[in-house]
Design a protein around this motif. Sequence first.
Motif, PDB file in Angstrom:
ATOM      1  N   ASP A  11       0.823  -1.207   0.000  1.00 14.62           N
ATOM      2  CA  ASP A  11       0.000   0.000   0.000  1.00 14.62           C
ATOM      3  C   ASP A  11       0.857   1.258   0.000  1.00 14.62           C
ATOM      4  O   ASP A  11       0.540   2.243  -0.688  1.00 14.62           O
ATOM      5  N   GLU A  12       1.939   1.232   0.762  1.00 17.73           N
ATOM      6  CA  GLU A  12       2.821   2.393   0.806  1.00 17.73           C
ATOM      7  C   GLU A  12       3.483   2.626  -0.560  1.00 17.73           C
ATOM      8  O   GLU A  12       3.636   3.765  -1.013  1.00 17.73           O
TER       9      GLU A  12
ATOM     10  N   LYS B  16      -7.922   7.580  -6.918  1.00 21.51           N
ATOM     11  CA  LYS B  16      -8.586   6.680  -7.870  1.00 21.51           C
ATOM     12  C   LYS B  16      -7.583   5.714  -8.499  1.00 21.51           C
ATOM     13  O   LYS B  16      -7.876   4.533  -8.700  1.00 21.51           O
ATOM     14  N   PHE B  17      -6.402   6.245  -8.806  1.00 28.56           N
ATOM     15  CA  PHE B  17      -5.393   5.383  -9.424  1.00 28.56           C
ATOM     16  C   PHE B  17      -4.918   4.308  -8.449  1.00 28.56           C
ATOM     17  O   PHE B  17      -4.755   3.139  -8.826  1.00 28.56           O
ATOM     18  N   MET B  18      -4.735   4.685  -7.191  1.00 24.86           N
ATOM     19  CA  MET B  18      -4.308   3.708  -6.185  1.00 24.86           C
ATOM     20  C   MET B  18      -5.375   2.632  -6.005  1.00 24.86           C
ATOM     21  O   MET B  18      -5.041   1.442  -5.843  1.00 24.86           O
ATOM     22  N   LYS B  19      -6.639   3.039  -6.058  1.00 26.01           N
ATOM     23  CA  LYS B  19      -7.733   2.073  -5.940  1.00 26.01           C
ATOM     24  C   LYS B  19      -7.687   1.075  -7.096  1.00 26.01           C
ATOM     25  O   LYS B  19      -7.861  -0.128  -6.910  1.00 26.01           O
ATOM     26  N   LYS B  20      -7.426   1.568  -8.304  1.00 26.34           N
ATOM     27  CA  LYS B  20      -7.325   0.684  -9.476  1.00 26.34           C
ATOM     28  C   LYS B  20      -6.180  -0.324  -9.304  1.00 26.34           C
ATOM     29  O   LYS B  20      -6.302  -1.506  -9.653  1.00 26.34           O
ATOM     30  N   LEU B  21      -5.043   0.155  -8.776  1.00 26.11           N
ATOM     31  CA  LEU B  21      -3.906  -0.731  -8.560  1.00 26.11           C
ATOM     32  C   LEU B  21      -4.267  -1.861  -7.593  1.00 26.11           C
ATOM     33  O   LEU B  21      -3.959  -3.034  -7.839  1.00 26.11           O
ATOM     34  N   ASN B  22      -4.928  -1.510  -6.507  1.00 21.02           N
ATOM     35  CA  ASN B  22      -5.297  -2.519  -5.505  1.00 21.02           C
ATOM     36  C   ASN B  22      -6.318  -3.510  -6.042  1.00 21.02           C
ATOM     37  O   ASN B  22      -6.225  -4.715  -5.788  1.00 21.02           O
ATOM     38  N   ILE B  23      -7.326  -3.001  -6.796  1.00 21.02           N
ATOM     39  CA  ILE B  23      -8.339  -3.898  -7.373  1.00 21.02           C
ATOM     40  C   ILE B  23      -7.674  -4.886  -8.319  1.00 21.02           C
ATOM     41  O   ILE B  23      -7.944  -6.097  -8.278  1.00 21.02           O
ATOM     42  N   ARG B  24      -6.760  -4.365  -9.175  1.00 24.74           N
ATOM     43  CA  ARG B  24      -6.080  -5.241 -10.147  1.00 24.74           C
ATOM     44  C   ARG B  24      -5.230  -6.289  -9.438  1.00 24.74           C
ATOM     45  O   ARG B  24      -5.236  -7.468  -9.809  1.00 24.74           O
ATOM     46  N   GLU B  25      -4.564  -5.886  -8.380  1.00 29.15           N
ATOM     47  CA  GLU B  25      -3.679  -6.815  -7.689  1.00 29.15           C
ATOM     48  C   GLU B  25      -4.478  -7.825  -6.871  1.00 29.15           C
ATOM     49  O   GLU B  25      -4.078  -8.990  -6.750  1.00 29.15           O
TER      50      GLU B  25
ATOM     51  N   VAL C 220      10.754   0.634 -10.359  1.00 30.12           N
ATOM     52  CA  VAL C 220      10.874   0.713  -8.910  1.00 30.12           C
ATOM     53  C   VAL C 220      11.870  -0.337  -8.419  1.00 30.12           C
ATOM     54  O   VAL C 220      11.815  -1.500  -8.839  1.00 30.12           O
ATOM     55  N   ARG C 221      12.753   0.099  -7.517  1.00 37.85           N
ATOM     56  CA  ARG C 221      13.632  -0.837  -6.824  1.00 37.85           C
ATOM     57  C   ARG C 221      13.660  -0.470  -5.340  1.00 37.85           C
ATOM     58  O   ARG C 221      13.722   0.708  -4.994  1.00 37.85           O
ATOM     59  N   ASP C 222      13.598  -1.496  -4.500  1.00 40.60           N
ATOM     60  CA  ASP C 222      13.716  -1.283  -3.059  1.00 40.60           C
ATOM     61  C   ASP C 222      14.698  -2.317  -2.516  1.00 40.60           C
ATOM     62  O   ASP C 222      14.379  -3.512  -2.438  1.00 40.60           O
ATOM     63  N   LYS C 223      15.902  -1.874  -2.165  1.00 47.98           N
ATOM     64  CA  LYS C 223      16.921  -2.803  -1.676  1.00 47.98           C
ATOM     65  C   LYS C 223      16.520  -3.461  -0.358  1.00 47.98           C
ATOM     66  O   LYS C 223      16.949  -4.575  -0.063  1.00 47.98           O
ATOM     67  N   ASN C 224      15.681  -2.775   0.433  1.00 49.78           N
ATOM     68  CA  ASN C 224      15.242  -3.340   1.708  1.00 49.78           C
ATOM     69  C   ASN C 224      14.035  -4.266   1.558  1.00 49.78           C
ATOM     70  O   ASN C 224      13.747  -5.052   2.449  1.00 49.78           O
ATOM     71  N   GLY C 225      13.367  -4.176   0.432  1.00 49.48           N
ATOM     72  CA  GLY C 225      12.267  -5.089   0.158  1.00 49.48           C
ATOM     73  C   GLY C 225      10.895  -4.484   0.399  1.00 49.48           C
ATOM     74  O   GLY C 225      10.702  -3.635   1.274  1.00 49.48           O
ATOM     75  N   ILE C 226       9.919  -4.942  -0.398  1.00 50.46           N
ATOM     76  CA  ILE C 226       8.525  -4.518  -0.294  1.00 50.46           C
ATOM     77  C   ILE C 226       7.695  -5.735   0.107  1.00 50.46           C
ATOM     78  O   ILE C 226       7.736  -6.771  -0.579  1.00 50.46           O
ATOM     79  N   ILE C 227       6.951  -5.625   1.206  1.00 49.41           N
ATOM     80  CA  ILE C 227       6.061  -6.729   1.632  1.00 49.41           C
ATOM     81  C   ILE C 227       4.835  -6.681   0.735  1.00 49.41           C
ATOM     82  O   ILE C 227       4.025  -5.763   0.800  1.00 49.41           O
ATOM     83  N   TRP C 228       4.677  -7.717  -0.106  1.00 51.81           N
ATOM     84  CA  TRP C 228       3.700  -7.636  -1.198  1.00 51.81           C
ATOM     85  C   TRP C 228       2.314  -8.163  -0.816  1.00 51.81           C
ATOM     86  O   TRP C 228       1.315  -7.702  -1.338  1.00 51.81           O
TER      87      TRP C 228
END
Length: 628
Positions: free
Chosen positions: A492-493, A512-521, A554-562
């Motif tokens: 989410d972050e 609205k765009f964030m909502k679309k991302l979450n629905i798709r995922e 996007v890159r996150d060296k510490n990691g993203i909890i998916w």
Amino acid sequence: MELKKSLKTYDVFSLAAGAMISSGLFILPSVAYKEAGSWAILSYFLAGILMIPALISQLELATALPKAGGTYFYIERILGSSSGMAAGFANWFSIALKSALALVGIGFFANLIFPNLTPFQLKLISAGACVLFSLINIFSAESAGHSQGILVVVLLIILTQFVLVGYREADLNLIVQGAQVFDWGSIISVTGMVFISYGGLTKVASVAEEVKDPGKSLVRGSFIAFLIVQSLYVLIVTIISGVLSGEEFSLSLAPLSDAAQKIFTNPIIKWTEVILLSLAAIIAFITTANAGIMAASRVPLAMSRDKMLPKVMGRVSKRGTPVNSILFTSIFILILIFALDLKDLAKIASLFMLLLFILVNISVIVIRKTNMSNYRPTFKSPFFPLLQIIGVIFYTVLILNMGIKPIITAIIFLFVSVLWYYIFVNKHVNRTSALVYMIERVAKKEILTSMEDLEEELLGILLERDEVKEDRFSNIIRQSIVLDFNKELNRDELFSEISKEVSKRWSIDADKFMKKLNIRENDSETLVYPGVAVPHAIPHVIVEGENIFDILLVRDKNGIIWNDEGTIVHTVFCLIGSKDERDFHLKALMSIAQILQSPGFIEDWENAETPEELRTVMLLAKRRFLEV
């Protein structure tokens, strides 16, 4: 028009070897012996060893920036335009001078075969050879490279048979007698003088733009040429020192031919060997002159591209050769043919080469210290920066031991070059060098100078070097938003950060765009496993509007909890597109899938140090060209 990429490893080898073997082997040994006796053998050996820092530094720069002009191009982009102007003229002058010496040598050795030729006829032979090689180079770089290869093979065969026969006749006592007086100053002075013998080795960098796969061809061809020619120089000078007396060697105008007359006793064999070595000398001068015209003519071409010289010098023919630059270089060489003093001009040419090698070594140090993301040589100098520092010190020592006349000549020449820059060029050129950027970084000042133009130019060179075709996907990646995090996030972050960036660029409501991302995922996770245990995520959504398509890296060296299972993701490619872009959307997904499977991509992506370097890794990854 662009220069044609037609030269391979063997062409590089033949150009490098051919550019080295000429006056340094057939004329200069007697001049060197006159000054240092048998210690001239050591001078030749030292000159070769001292070439190593320049060779390695030149190869690193050439594999990162394979552009016409070679040394000029590197120095101009890294140390600044005024330094580049001086380096360009010095580089062009030194190569042209070496070619002129070779052409004079052709006439000189023709006189050994045809002793009744007048001095004017000898000049005509040299001038005619210059015209011939110019026409070959105008016709085709590939033809020039192939003809060079054939001549170099013949030359090496003749020289090898001389070594195989001559070493058995060499008298160690003669060598010892010639080395009785040890004078370190003379040895260093002669080392500087014969340095020109190896100078042709690095001149292949001037034609790097025309080399296929420079990362392999330039490196292999140059190192093979160096090892073979260095060995021949030392062995042949040693054999001549052990065959001719000190007086004979010092006064000889053709030491190899004179040595052959003493080695071979049979009259027919002796005559054949003398003719054969005279032929070898002529071939050596031909290969040096041919390679010199090819390499030297690329310098005015490169300077013209940068508005350092008139635009007419940058014209490239339909055959992919720089016609006007070749003609200009050839006319200058013809002028030099009629006014040469061998010893002084050899020292002057060597001095210019040494100055250029100092600047090349400094350039490697500077460009490495900038940490520019698009500086990506395929060959990196070992022992950095120690090797470069050693090179600068030794080249400076050689210059200081050459005498006052060459140094004054060089100072005048460089002064005129810089004067030309400030009077005629400065108002047309406004490039920021890598040196300025490095100084700002070292001083820890606020970076006021933008390096985007230089980074963009380096990227273009990389794409050209690796023969990467640019398509719509490439153009989108060039303009893409790159997010590089060093903190642990949850999905989410991350989506919140992505939505903010999309909203800024496309004026789309972030919530609205964030909502679309979450629905798709939530409907179907977009995790992919490109042959490794750690997954990548490729969220992609359709947005309202027309002609909208974008990719966020996007890159996150510490990691993203998916997800709730705690799956960790380090890499995300977010695709946004309007409905009319669905076909391209699918093609872009295919391109990303190919990139993820590209050899070395994941390692390069993880090791990238800046957002700009992440973009470069994407652009250089192997994939099929995307038809739109």
